[in-house]
Design an enzyme around this catalytic site. Sequence first.
Site, PDB file in Angstrom:
ATOM      1  N   PRO A  14       0.828  -1.204   0.000  1.00 28.47           N
ATOM      2  CA  PRO A  14       0.000   0.000   0.000  1.00 28.47           C
ATOM      3  C   PRO A  14       0.866   1.259   0.000  1.00 28.47           C
ATOM      4  CG  PRO A  14      -0.807  -1.588   1.605  1.00 28.47           C
ATOM      5  CD  PRO A  14       0.519  -2.093   1.121  1.00 28.47           C
ATOM      6  N   GLU A  15       0.581   2.159  -0.932  1.00 28.03           N
ATOM      7  CA  GLU A  15       1.308   3.411  -1.017  1.00 28.03           C
ATOM      8  C   GLU A  15       0.413   4.528  -0.495  1.00 28.03           C
ATOM      9  OE1 GLU A  15       2.941   3.770  -4.962  1.00 28.03           O
ATOM     10  OE2 GLU A  15       3.756   1.743  -4.930  1.00 28.03           O
ATOM     11  N   LYS A  70       2.859   7.000   4.917  1.00 30.23           N
ATOM     12  CA  LYS A  70       2.086   5.761   4.861  1.00 30.23           C
ATOM     13  C   LYS A  70       1.626   5.301   6.242  1.00 30.23           C
ATOM     14  CE  LYS A  70       4.740   4.274   0.817  1.00 30.23           C
ATOM     15  NZ  LYS A  70       5.581   3.189   0.239  1.00 30.23           N
ATOM     16  N   HIS A 122      -5.012 -14.561   9.463  1.00 31.51           N
ATOM     17  CA  HIS A 122      -4.124 -13.401   9.400  1.00 31.51           C
ATOM     18  C   HIS A 122      -4.749 -12.129   9.976  1.00 31.51           C
ATOM     19  CE1 HIS A 122      -1.407 -15.872   7.121  1.00 31.51           C
ATOM     20  NE2 HIS A 122      -2.304 -16.074   6.179  1.00 31.51           N
ATOM     21  N   ARG A 129       1.562 -11.084   5.701  1.00 32.25           N
ATOM     22  CA  ARG A 129       3.022 -11.189   5.785  1.00 32.25           C
ATOM     23  C   ARG A 129       3.592 -10.597   7.073  1.00 32.25           C
ATOM     24  NH1 ARG A 129       5.942  -9.886   0.185  1.00 32.25           N
ATOM     25  NH2 ARG A 129       7.620 -10.874   1.380  1.00 32.25           N
ATOM     26  N   ARG A 136      23.162  15.293  -6.589  1.00 32.00           N
ATOM     27  CA  ARG A 136      22.886  13.873  -6.385  1.00 32.00           C
ATOM     28  C   ARG A 136      22.921  13.140  -7.721  1.00 32.00           C
ATOM     29  NH1 ARG A 136      18.363  13.162  -1.665  1.00 32.00           N
ATOM     30  NH2 ARG A 136      18.853  10.977  -2.104  1.00 32.00           N
ATOM     31  N   ARG A 195      13.773  -2.857  -8.088  1.00 29.29           N
ATOM     32  CA  ARG A 195      12.350  -2.663  -8.373  1.00 29.29           C
ATOM     33  C   ARG A 195      12.156  -2.448  -9.866  1.00 29.29           C
ATOM     34  NH1 ARG A 195       9.962   1.300  -3.628  1.00 29.29           N
ATOM     35  NH2 ARG A 195      10.748   0.124  -1.839  1.00 29.29           N
TER      36      ARG A 195
END
EC number: 3.2.2.23
Length: 272
Positions: free
Chosen positions: A2-3, A58, A94, A112, A153, A262
């Site tokens: 979830p973002e 989050k 869960h 998880r 950067r 990713r």
Amino acid sequence: MPELPEVEVTRRGIEPFVAGRRVERVDVRTAMLRWPVPAGFAEMLRSREVLRVERRGKYLLFEVDAGWFIVHLGMTGTLRVLPNDAPPPAPAKHDHVDWIFDEFVLRFRDPRRFGAVLWHPRDAGDVHAHPLLASLGVEPFSAALLFGRTRGRTVSVKQALLAGDIVVGVGNIYASESLFRAGIRPTTAAGRVSLPRYERLADAVRATLADAIERGGSTLRDFVGSNGESGYFQLDCFVYDRAGEPCRVCGAPIRQIVQGQRSTYFCPNCQR
């Protein structure tokens, strides 16, 4: 995982139910999550009224008179509002924590167990000074902030978006989508992006997150909102998870690469 949009969708779904209501009791079935649920957590919240629910990055922050309980959904977590029938709906394998109210149950499920349920007492100071929150990037952010914090950067602009100390809550899906909308190739060094291009990117991030929230977030595997419904933003993605498919704008095949372990998706024609 979830973002920010998924967490905000969850917050908006939960707050109308819990704000102004008292927690009758808390059932902690699994204390060993990413960090242990604090000892005595259930006793601390018994008969406490939830004043409000806010989001920082989050993290969901539930304020009561004695402090805040903090929930992070981790990789697979969800918070759902369930009717408090007699008896309440039986928990599944869960389902780790229940907050029992008079007419409903707020249930935390996390297959998880990378999520977290924490406590920040009011006498420890403002919740935003909590170690997990204090280092998060600014909300809302600006193009000037992006430009200033990325000077010098060499990390890619996509990885800079994901770092969390500049922009908070923008995960993998929304970083790829925002960079497409801004026309910026994700491999571009963050320090080489000009201020005008960061202005386009800042607008794109805000628009992408707003669209995702409106569509209930993205459901790729586990996420459902507080009402149990899946999000559908992923159905309208321009590039994410569309490797080899034609770009919705120019028709060129969408490419997939790996950055920082990713997957990244982009259009080689629209993004320069």
